[in-house]
Design an enzyme around this catalytic site. Structure first.
Site, PDB file in Angstrom:
ATOM      1  N   CYS A  74      -9.607  -1.870  -1.688  1.00 38.77           N
ATOM      2  CA  CYS A  74      -8.880  -1.493  -2.900  1.00 38.77           C
ATOM      3  C   CYS A  74      -8.398  -0.052  -2.831  1.00 38.77           C
ATOM      4  CB  CYS A  74      -9.748  -1.714  -4.134  1.00 38.77           C
ATOM      5  SG  CYS A  74     -11.285  -0.769  -4.165  1.00 38.77           S
TER       6      CYS A  74
ATOM      7  N   CYS B 206     -16.898  -1.896   2.054  1.00 36.14           N
ATOM      8  CA  CYS B 206     -15.495  -2.281   1.853  1.00 36.14           C
ATOM      9  C   CYS B 206     -14.751  -1.200   1.077  1.00 36.14           C
ATOM     10  CB  CYS B 206     -15.419  -3.613   1.101  1.00 36.14           C
ATOM     11  SG  CYS B 206     -13.728  -4.150   0.730  1.00 36.14           S
TER      12      CYS B 206
ATOM     13  N   CYS C  36      -9.114  -7.414  -3.452  1.00 36.80           N
ATOM     14  CA  CYS C  36     -10.581  -7.485  -3.458  1.00 36.80           C
ATOM     15  C   CYS C  36     -11.065  -8.795  -2.838  1.00 36.80           C
ATOM     16  CB  CYS C  36     -11.097  -7.373  -4.888  1.00 36.80           C
ATOM     17  SG  CYS C  36     -12.901  -7.487  -5.013  1.00 36.80           S
TER      18      CYS C  36
ATOM     19  N   CYS D 275       0.293  -2.773 -12.002  1.00 35.17           N
ATOM     20  CA  CYS D 275       0.141  -2.917 -10.550  1.00 35.17           C
ATOM     21  C   CYS D 275      -1.144  -3.688 -10.288  1.00 35.17           C
ATOM     22  CB  CYS D 275       0.088  -1.549  -9.884  1.00 35.17           C
ATOM     23  SG  CYS D 275      -0.147  -1.590  -8.089  1.00 35.17           S
TER      24      CYS D 275
ATOM     25  N   CYS E 143      -3.797   1.204  -2.178  1.00 34.38           N
ATOM     26  CA  CYS E 143      -3.091   1.833  -3.296  1.00 34.38           C
ATOM     27  C   CYS E 143      -1.810   2.527  -2.808  1.00 34.38           C
ATOM     28  CB  CYS E 143      -3.989   2.851  -3.990  1.00 34.38           C
ATOM     29  SG  CYS E 143      -3.170   3.677  -5.380  1.00 34.38           S
TER      30      CYS E 143
ATOM     31  N   ASP F 175     -10.773  -3.623 -26.256  1.00 35.48           N
ATOM     32  CA  ASP F 175      -9.993  -2.666 -25.476  1.00 35.48           C
ATOM     33  C   ASP F 175      -9.421  -1.496 -26.275  1.00 35.48           C
ATOM     34  OD1 ASP F 175      -8.868  -1.659 -23.116  1.00 35.48           O
ATOM     35  OD2 ASP F 175      -6.986  -2.686 -23.463  1.00 35.48           O
TER      36      ASP F 175
ATOM     37  N   CYS G 291      -4.783  -3.219  -6.151  1.00 34.12           N
ATOM     38  CA  CYS G 291      -6.203  -2.965  -5.912  1.00 34.12           C
ATOM     39  C   CYS G 291      -7.071  -4.100  -6.435  1.00 34.12           C
ATOM     40  CB  CYS G 291      -6.630  -1.631  -6.524  1.00 34.12           C
ATOM     41  SG  CYS G 291      -6.531  -1.552  -8.329  1.00 34.12           S
TER      42      CYS G 291
ATOM     43  N   CYS H 287      -1.440   6.583 -10.762  1.00 35.70           N
ATOM     44  CA  CYS H 287      -1.565   5.128 -10.791  1.00 35.70           C
ATOM     45  C   CYS H 287      -0.277   4.483 -11.308  1.00 35.70           C
ATOM     46  CB  CYS H 287      -2.745   4.741 -11.682  1.00 35.70           C
ATOM     47  SG  CYS H 287      -2.945   2.970 -11.917  1.00 35.70           S
TER      48      CYS H 287
ATOM     49  N   CYS I 135     -20.046  -3.897  -3.468  1.00 37.05           N
ATOM     50  CA  CYS I 135     -18.880  -3.453  -2.695  1.00 37.05           C
ATOM     51  C   CYS I 135     -19.239  -3.173  -1.231  1.00 37.05           C
ATOM     52  CB  CYS I 135     -18.276  -2.198  -3.315  1.00 37.05           C
ATOM     53  SG  CYS I 135     -17.363  -2.500  -4.844  1.00 37.05           S
TER      54      CYS I 135
END
Length: 384
Positions: A203, A200, A257, A250, A207, A143, A253, A223, A197
């Site tokens: 998500c 759909c 799912c 948060c 938000c 990351d 989203c 965000c 996806c």
């Protein structure tokens, strides 16, 4: 050393060894991707993201653009990349805490040890054993390095980038920590995953701050994860009510799912949440000075934002709590050394108290000299 081609049987055996080592170390999924697998689309997508300014103040994304868009720029010797995923799925829907407005919502991934530390140690062990077996060079990343982990994980077949831009797995939903091992060995790649996806847009619609200008595009500046973690200074007024009681990250989203599984339907996650971080009381968090903050969040990702930014977020949550009993503790922060904390305290009190009570507190704060805090006081008496 340059990338090391392997004969077919040897390459397959080395790959099998690597996957077994990853599984033994606790990773739920591990697959191979070629270093040029994202060359056709990822750089263009990154350039569009940066050009639109959707990265906000995260200047490091622009500074590392070249290395981020091509693993071979980051390390020219790269022959193959092992992408790994570790399930951190919660045992219940994390959105339940949003209705408990006297409590704080901390993102699921931050409710235990910092995953960077946990995963990096495991990656080093796997990479070391592989290097000893193969003679190949290795590097590990989690990351913090300029690696486009989600596009690489998609090309490796671990999952696909959903409309919220996060990785989605048919088995683990949106709850996978990702890591990577770069090696000079050339190993057989796995097939990519397809996008599942469909039509759909759950998500996108959930938000709170409309942070998705289009499917598969995130404007980080809107965000809540960015605002509560990366953003320095006061939280923009337009997002404060939408933050609710979210004080670090948060999960909306991710949690909404339909590929997610909770409780008995989910495979056991490798990191179980600390009980004291599942839904801590806002009142208790307001008591934290710097020393107490460091003790509570030792080893946690939350510690990285520091006490001042954290208390700023807690005060916004208090303002959204509709609980006047929190006003006394909020007022204690009107004299905090940090102006962002003082300004957030003013806003919280403007949401919890009547005009006369607020005027009384303002009279005790006449010595305020910071312009941003003075502006908060002005807004407190002129807002609708």
């Amino acid at each position: 050393m340059p990338a090391t081609p392997q004969t077919g049987n040897k390459a397959e055996r080395l790959k099998a060894f690597l996957i077994l080592e990853a599984r033994a170390a606790g990773f739920d999924v591990a697959r191979i991707v070629a270093p040029d697998a994202i060359a056709d689309h990822a750089p263009a997508g990154l350039d569009a993201y940066l050009k639109a300014g959707h990265h906000g103040t995260m200047a490091w994304m622009e500074d590392t653009r070249d290395r981020r868009s091509d693993p071979r720029v980051l390390w020219p010797e790269t022959g193959s990349i092992l992408m790994l995923g570790m399930n951190y799925g919660p045992d219940r829907n994390p959105m339940e805490v949003l209705a408990r407005t006297d409590r704080a919502a901390i993102s699921v991934y931050a409710q235990n040890r910092d995953y960077h530390d946990l995963i990096k140690g495991k990656l080093k062990g796997i990479a070391g054993r592989f290097a000893a077996r193969s003679g190949a060079d290795v590097k590990v990343f989690v990351d913090t390095a300029p690696v486009m982990e989600k596009p690489l994980a998609e090309k490796a077949g671990i999952g696909w980038q959903g409309k919220h831009s996060n990785l989605v797995s048919r088995e683990f939903g949106s709850w996978l920590f990702l890591g990577s091992i770069f090696t000079s060995a050339v190993l057989p790649p796995d097939p990519p995953e397809l996008d599942h996806c469909g039509s759909c847009r759950a998500c996108l619609d959930i938000c709170p701050t409309d942070a998705f200008p289009a499917p598969y595009r995130l404007d980080a500046r809107r965000c809540i994860s960015y605002l509560t973690i990366e953003h320095k200074g006061p939280i923009p007024h337009e997002f404060r009510r939408a933050m609710g009681n979210r004080i670090f990250g948060c999960d909306d989203c991710l949690a909404v799912c339909p590929w997610n599984k909770f409780a008995s339907d989910a495979r056991e996650a490798k990191l179980q949440a600390r009980d004291d971080l599942k839904a801590p009381k806002l009142a208790d968090l307001l008591d934290l000075d710097d020393a107490a903050f460091r003790v509570l969040f030792k080893g946690s990702p939350v510690k990285r934002i520091g006490r001042d930014r954290f208390i700023r977020n807690v005060l916004i949550a208090c303002g959204n709590s509709a609980d006047p009993s929190l006003a006394e503790k909020c007022s204690d922060h009107l004299h905090d050394p940090n102006p962002d904390v003082r300004g957030s305290a003013v806003w919280a009190l403007s949401q919890l108290l009547g005009r006369d009570e607020l005027l009384s507190l303002q009279a005790r704060s006449k010595e305020e000299t910071d312009d941003t805090v003075r502006d908060e006081w002005h807004r407190a008496f002129t807002q609708d």
